[in-house]
Design a protein around this motif. Structure first.
Motif, mmCIF file in Angstrom:
data_model
loop_
_atom_site.group_PDB
_atom_site.id
_atom_site.type_symbol
_atom_site.label_atom_id
_atom_site.label_comp_id
_atom_site.label_asym_id
_atom_site.label_seq_id
_atom_site.Cartn_x
_atom_site.Cartn_y
_atom_site.Cartn_z
ATOM 1 N N ARG A 168 35.963 47.655 27.165
ATOM 2 C CA ARG A 168 37.028 46.798 26.631
ATOM 3 C C ARG A 168 36.441 45.399 26.467
ATOM 4 N N LYS B 225 45.769 40.604 29.709
ATOM 5 C CA LYS B 225 46.033 41.682 30.652
ATOM 6 C C LYS B 225 44.766 42.467 30.951
ATOM 7 N N SER B 226 44.721 43.032 32.148
ATOM 8 C CA SER B 226 43.621 43.914 32.508
ATOM 9 C C SER B 226 43.825 45.274 31.857
ATOM 10 N N LEU B 227 42.738 46.008 31.714
ATOM 11 C CA LEU B 227 42.802 47.379 31.228
ATOM 12 C C LEU B 227 42.945 48.286 32.447
ATOM 13 N N ASN B 228 44.072 48.954 32.556
ATOM 14 C CA ASN B 228 44.373 49.737 33.752
ATOM 15 C C ASN B 228 43.970 51.192 33.576
ATOM 16 N N ASP C 261 36.508 47.676 32.062
ATOM 17 C CA ASP C 261 37.197 46.453 31.634
ATOM 18 C C ASP C 261 36.174 45.318 31.600
ATOM 19 N N ASN D 291 36.844 41.503 31.898
ATOM 20 C CA ASN D 291 37.121 40.928 33.217
ATOM 21 C C ASN D 291 36.007 41.210 34.217
ATOM 22 N N SER D 292 34.843 41.586 33.715
ATOM 23 C CA SER D 292 33.718 41.930 34.578
ATOM 24 C C SER D 292 32.856 40.717 34.883
#
Length: 443
Positions: free
Chosen positions: A238, A245-248, A256, A259-260
């Motif tokens: 992603r 938003k985070s990828l859930n 994700d 957000n890494s």
């Protein structure tokens, strides 16, 4: 002048000391321009004196937007390499990054610097600015960069403008290994637009981004497609610099990346260049896979901007629901209702048209169609070929019929005239499953 002064006072009262210091800095910078412009007159004269034998062109690089920096720079480089629209005599191109421009991807800049001569802005910007005060100044600019000329003839697909060094290749593979990928593992880039990145570039108090809301998507709706790709052995990254938003997902193959801790400007480019294909909702990042000749499953709006110029694209667009009549518009009606060219969410609202979001199942089907096309080099059946032909003919005829609407101030083609030429021959494929399930759309 009075109105301008009152606005500055209001801004300082509203936003405080930081705003005052910002405005003070801008004022001082403007004052410094005067002596720099006087000095720049002399190199401008020299450039003109030697121009009968040698042309020096100076241009500001389009770094302010990730997508612009990627595609317009690539177009410029490919035209230069292929000797298209270049000066007849000897010439030298000098590029610079303007000091007001924030660089949103330093890796791209690093790679373009390997291809061109890039000098400091304090040297070139005054010359470029003063040059425009003299007659004939256009001769000394690089037009395709200055005007952000579009690649209507798909020149970028005919050359490879960017390459990684051997050291960069080693580093990129080492980061992929940290994400759990082995040498031969396939991966996909998932680029889903929200408004977080734009608000980081230019905060809402300086610009109202709500007009772009029609381009935003919910990342949750793409999880099903990612899970299905993971079942087929793909890793899914992603993408994003900053996201809402985070990828859930608990699937280890679904990363994700946005957000890494391993996210970087370098890996943004490396992933886009090396992915098996890209899933995009139409944002600047997807020009990186385009430059590196990666296929793209594209969810696109407005309809008139569908990227029909390349066989590497698989296209899909949203249903347009006419609320007054409680029905979906056909393709030709999207044009006739004046929203095929719309670039503002308010246009859809004012015309009583609601854009129906893709369901997770529709997204999954579109993505899997791309994967299956690549894995099996699937050929279309006779029925499917007829549907594609119907789409192409209807799209072209609708575009040509409604492209010259004089009272439409939001007319897309007035901003991007490239499409008038680009759509003469459609090379991209539209979602076959969509066309089969929505035959009434082809009216």
């Amino acid at each position: 002048m009075k109105k301008f002064i009152l606005k500055q006072i209001k801004d300082i009262k509203t936003y405080g000391v930081k705003e005052f210091l910002r405005k003070l800095f801008l004022s001082l910078k403007l004052l410094l321009l005067i002596p720099m412009d006087i000095i720049a007159i002399f190199p401008c004269i020299i450039i003109r004196l030697i121009s009968p034998w040698f042309i020096i062109r100076i241009e500001r690089m389009p770094v302010a937007s990730f997508g612009d920096f990627a595609i317009y720079s690539a177009f410029y480089y490919c035209k230069k390499e292929m000797k298209i629209d270049q000066p007849k005599k000897m010439y030298l191109d000098l590029l610079y990054v303007h000091y007001d421009d924030k660089i949103f991807n330093k890796q791209l800049l690093k790679m373009w610097k390997r291809k061109s001569i890039v000098l400091p802005a304090f040297i070139l910007n005054p010359i470029n600015r003063v040059n425009k005060l003299f007659p004939g100044w256009k001769k000394y600019r690089i037009e395709c960069l200055s005007t952000k000329e579009d690649d209507i003839d798909n020149i970028v697909e005919k050359c490879l403008p960017l390459q990684f060094t051997a050291e960069e290749e080693i580093y990129g593979k080492s980061i992929l290994k940290k994400f759990g990928l082995n040498q031969d593992d396939k991966f996909v880039c998932l680029a889903v637009r929200d408004d977080a990145y734009q608000k980081k570039k230019i905060p809402s108090r300086f610009r109202d981004w709500s007009y772009h809301d029609y381009r935003n998507y919910n990342i949750d709706h793409f999880v099903l497609a990612a899970e299905e790709l993971a079942k087929k052995g793909y890793y899914v990254f992603r993408m994003g610099v900053v996201v809402n938003k985070s990828l859930n997902s608990k699937n280890s193959k679904i990363i994700d990346y946005a957000n890494s801790d391993l996210r970087s400007d370098f890996m943004d480019v490396y992933l886009g260049a090396k992915c098996t294909f890209c899933i995009s909702t139409g944002l600047g990042f997807d020009f990186v896979p385009h430059i590196f000749k990666r296929p793209i499953a594209l969810f696109a709006l407005p309809v008139a901007s569908l990227r029909t110029h390349s066989e590497r694209y698989l296209l899909l667009t949203k249903h347009h629901f006419l609320k007054k009549e409680k029905r979906k518009l056909s393709l030709s009606e999207i044009f006739s209702h004046g929203v095929a060219f719309a670039q503002d969410a308010n246009i859809f609202k004012n015309k009583g048209i609601e854009l129906i979001d893709f369901t997770p199942e529709q997204i999954r089907d579109h993505v899997l169609e791309m994967a299956e096309n690549l894995e099996s080099l699937k050929k279309l059946t006779t029925e499917e070929e007829e549907l594609q032909k119907s789409f192409q003919e209807l799209f072209i005829s609708s575009f040509e019929k409604y492209v010259e609407v004089p009272d439409n101030k939001y007319l897309f083609s007035k901003i991007y005239p490239k499409y008038q030429k680009m759509h003469r021959q459609i090379k991209s494929r539209f979602s076959t499953k969509f066309l089969k399930e929505n035959r009434d759309w082809l009216k």
